[in-house]
Enzyme design. Sequence first.
Site, PDB file in Angstrom:
ATOM      1  N   ASN A   1       0.836  -1.207   0.000  1.00  0.00           N
ATOM      2  CA  ASN A   1       0.000   0.000   0.000  1.00  0.00           C
ATOM      3  C   ASN A   1       0.862   1.244   0.000  1.00  0.00           C
ATOM      4  OD1 ASN A   1      -2.826  -1.153   0.639  1.00  0.00           O
ATOM      5  ND2 ASN A   1      -1.507  -2.121   2.143  1.00  0.00           N
TER       6      ASN A   1
ATOM      7  N   LYS B   1      -2.534  -2.028  -8.468  1.00  0.00           N
ATOM      8  CA  LYS B   1      -2.453  -3.473  -8.686  1.00  0.00           C
ATOM      9  C   LYS B   1      -1.722  -3.818  -9.968  1.00  0.00           C
ATOM     10  CE  LYS B   1      -5.919  -6.320  -6.449  1.00  0.00           C
ATOM     11  NZ  LYS B   1      -7.001  -5.599  -5.782  1.00  0.00           N
TER      12      LYS B   1
ATOM     13  N   LYS C   1      -6.948 -16.050 -11.540  1.00  0.00           N
ATOM     14  CA  LYS C   1      -7.589 -14.741 -11.418  1.00  0.00           C
ATOM     15  C   LYS C   1      -7.695 -14.055 -12.767  1.00  0.00           C
ATOM     16  CE  LYS C   1      -6.092 -13.576  -6.777  1.00  0.00           C
ATOM     17  NZ  LYS C   1      -5.614 -12.505  -5.909  1.00  0.00           N
TER      18      LYS C   1
END
Lengths: 372, 64
Positions: free
Chosen positions: A41, A204, A265
């Site tokens: 983050n 991301k 994913k």
Amino acid sequence: MRIYKDTRQQKQPQEEISLVITRSDYMLHDPTSTMLQVELNTIASSFGCLSTLVSQLHRYILDKSGVPESDLDKKLPQNTSMDSIVQGLASAVQEHGHQDKTMMMVVQPDEQNSFDQQWLQLQLWTTYRIRTIRRTLLDIAERAVLQEDGSLMIDGTTVSLAYFRAGYTPTDYPSRKEWDARTIIEMSNAAKCPTIAMQLAGSKKVQQDLARPGVVEKFSRSNSDAARMRTCFAGLWGLDDLENDTEASNAVQDAIKNPDLYVLKPQREGGGNNLYGQDMVDRLQQKQGLGALILMQRIIPPPHTVTMIRRGVAEDIESLSELGIYGVLLRKGSNVLLNHRAGQLVRTKASTSSEGGVAAGYAVLDSVQLVD
Amino acid sequence: MHAPFALTPVPFPRQAFERALDAAEPFNSMIDMVSQDAGYLTEVLENAAQEDAAFTVRRFLFKV
């Protein structure tokens, strides 16, 4: 991205002050007993203050329940997150140097987690005599003014540091005004935590790209740094070139044999759901269109039963935990002035819940007990 | 209303924990270098944009 490109051209020539408070989140992969990174983050890394308080609370509880002090010292690591983060913020304000000594915390209009933020404000004042003003992006759009010398003024005060505890989600930008606010901050000479570039670096898509061979190495200070970081990465394989990519095709074969160790994913956000187990195996065996998917190693943390206290009620729940390591990096122009770790955070959530957020009510704050 | 918390700390292996601590400075440095590389950021984020480019690249600002 548009703001990033526009402001890069127009920014003030004096040295930009860029502060980032990072939090690298890990889960313990039980089969190998290694920490694997879930994400890094770079904006609004929260709970730094409450985390220090929970660490202190746990020490108190164990102490009162009879654990000897020498054991406590051995088992419970220090957690300096509150002080370290405050020091980082103060350093950025000091580098800016304006006599108003003011940090502007950019907040959401209906902030629920303000206690964690209030501790920062209190410490900044009592330790460093730095004032904090809280403003929403709308407040800034309507009342902030960029001065001729590049400084940012709002409500009669010059801002030394814009610290974002908002601006990381689309709902923070309901209209053009909020984007304008972000732009005016970025163009000013106020220190930013973080700059737009730093926020983009934490996205991301960038994190997925960094995992590719050679990319981490390109952005590392040394080979040993790169190697250290790579040991934290869960396996990640793009599936768009299986004929030539032996590593990826080996991973696919292994995933078909051991589906519990992998997850499939979608490459793009909103591109569909994650696939596990037999669903994943079936999809991998279909072979066409695999380029839209990425195969990832599944991190398997050890479950344990935790007594969670929520709304005054204690409940024993089977859980898994995520460890966050905070960091502070301060840059002025071409010089990095500070780079160090800054404490830790543990969030523990019920094994069955799919959401990990403490603020959303699904997880609890926790701390570390070391096992040799 | 208090913040939700666990009653006692979670066990972590010491070596794994210390490795995570040691990785903080390298990750800080890496993300800092990435943020300084406009060409790289533009390449990674713009190439990924498809269809409605303005909307898609804007989404990359967010951790969703």
